[in-house]
Design an enzyme around this catalytic site. Structure first.
Site, PDB file in Angstrom:
ATOM      1  N   GLU A  35     -25.481 -41.349  25.669  1.00  0.00           N
ATOM      2  CA  GLU A  35     -25.219 -39.871  25.106  1.00  0.00           C
ATOM      3  C   GLU A  35     -25.558 -39.931  23.616  1.00  0.00           C
ATOM      4  OE1 GLU A  35     -21.730 -36.549  24.793  1.00  0.00           O
ATOM      5  OE2 GLU A  35     -20.950 -38.537  24.723  1.00  0.00           O
TER       6      GLU A  35
ATOM      7  N   GLU B  19     -23.848 -41.950  17.617  1.00  0.00           N
ATOM      8  CA  GLU B  19     -23.375 -41.052  16.753  1.00  0.00           C
ATOM      9  C   GLU B  19     -23.879 -41.661  15.556  1.00  0.00           C
ATOM     10  OE1 GLU B  19     -22.441 -37.863  14.851  1.00  0.00           O
ATOM     11  OE2 GLU B  19     -21.938 -37.675  16.980  1.00  0.00           O
TER      12      GLU B  19
ATOM     13  N   ASP C 263     -26.784 -29.871  17.876  1.00  0.00           N
ATOM     14  CA  ASP C 263     -26.835 -28.804  17.051  1.00  0.00           C
ATOM     15  C   ASP C 263     -28.183 -28.089  17.256  1.00  0.00           C
ATOM     16  OD1 ASP C 263     -27.643 -27.402  14.388  1.00  0.00           O
ATOM     17  OD2 ASP C 263     -26.571 -29.079  13.312  1.00  0.00           O
TER      18      ASP C 263
ATOM     19  N   GLU D 273     -15.402 -32.062  23.845  1.00  0.00           N
ATOM     20  CA  GLU D 273     -14.505 -31.153  22.949  1.00  0.00           C
ATOM     21  C   GLU D 273     -14.916 -29.942  22.469  1.00  0.00           C
ATOM     22  OE1 GLU D 273     -13.695 -35.571  22.026  1.00  0.00           O
ATOM     23  OE2 GLU D 273     -15.555 -34.298  22.107  1.00  0.00           O
ATOM     24  N   TYR D 274     -16.328 -29.890  22.186  1.00  0.00           N
ATOM     25  CA  TYR D 274     -16.810 -28.299  21.853  1.00  0.00           C
ATOM     26  C   TYR D 274     -16.896 -27.531  23.217  1.00  0.00           C
ATOM     27  CZ  TYR D 274     -18.497 -29.899  17.356  1.00  0.00           C
ATOM     28  OH  TYR D 274     -18.605 -30.100  16.105  1.00  0.00           O
ATOM     29  N   GLU D 275     -17.084 -28.180  24.345  1.00  0.00           N
ATOM     30  CA  GLU D 275     -17.057 -27.474  25.640  1.00  0.00           C
ATOM     31  C   GLU D 275     -15.840 -26.686  25.740  1.00  0.00           C
ATOM     32  OE1 GLU D 275     -18.616 -28.120  30.205  1.00  0.00           O
ATOM     33  OE2 GLU D 275     -18.565 -29.585  28.742  1.00  0.00           O
TER      34      GLU D 275
END
Length: 213
Positions: free
Chosen positions: A44, A69, A118, A192-194
């Site tokens: 990912e 990340e 982003d 989390e964003y989803e």
């Protein structure tokens, strides 16, 4: 995204090399040594706080996962999740996605996940989008033949741009949803964003594409 500085993050990362791989360039072409098996490897790119990749690793113990990340202050949240879960098939890399070819070689990776990247909406920032042609070439150079990219976003502009970018690169579209949470797609694991965006009423877009070589 505005990041909260966490001066202790770097030390925490250094203290957990069993979870966040130190010197990942040493394992280029040899990731089976890290996992002690030769299971398929999914990565990912932009793993954020790690909810997606952790839950995927729990759900699919027969697949190895790496969450990538760049930001120290973000990856420590994913590290907390991994420490708690202690999953043998999940590791993290604190590196820049633009340098993936330093850490993986051709055929190392079976699938790339891009979740809520982003959007870099300004035209002058196009090259920073993770679905820009240079990134697609980068993924091709580390994926197996006919390797896949699975992409999710709530940003319609980025989704439309990405579909065009995939098509121009010659990728084969194998799945498309313009409203994932109202579709019959099974097995979706939210980031989390989803969850945040979906609860706000935002539509979630998803597609899967495959390299044809």
């Amino acid at each position: 995204m505005r990041l909260r500085n966490k001066p202790w993050a770097k030390e925490m990362i250094e203290n957990h090399p069993q979870y966040i791989v130190a010197n990942p360039e040493n394992y280029k072409g040899q990731w089976h040594e890290v996992f002690q098996n030769k299971q398929p490897l999914h990565i990912e790119v932009g793993t954020g706080k790690g909810r997606f990749v952790t839950e995927m690793a729990k759900a699919h113990p027969d697949i190895n996962y790496i969450g990538i990340e760049l930001y120290d202050s973000v990856i420590v949240a994913a590290l907390d999740r991994l420490i708690e879960a202690d999953l043998p098939n999940l590791r993290l890399l604190n590196v820049n996605a633009s340098e993936l070819n330093k850490y993986f070689e051709k055929n190392d990776v079976d699938r790339v996940y891009l979740n809520f990247s982003d959007p870099w909406p300004k035209t002058r920032h196009e090259k920073r989008r993770l679905t820009y042609k240079d990134f697609l070439k980068l993924y091709e150079n580390i994926l197996v033949d006919k390797g896949e990219i699975h992409f999710k976003t709530d940003n319609q502009g980025l989704f439309e741009y990405s579909l065009k970018s995939f098509s121009e690169y010659g990728l084969l579209l194998t799945f498309l949803s313009l409203d994932l949470h109202k579709s019959d797609y099974e097995g979706n694991i939210m980031t989390e964003y989803e969850q945040k965006f979906s609860e706000a009423g935002n539509r979630i877009y998803r597609c899967e594409v495959k390299y044809q070589n």
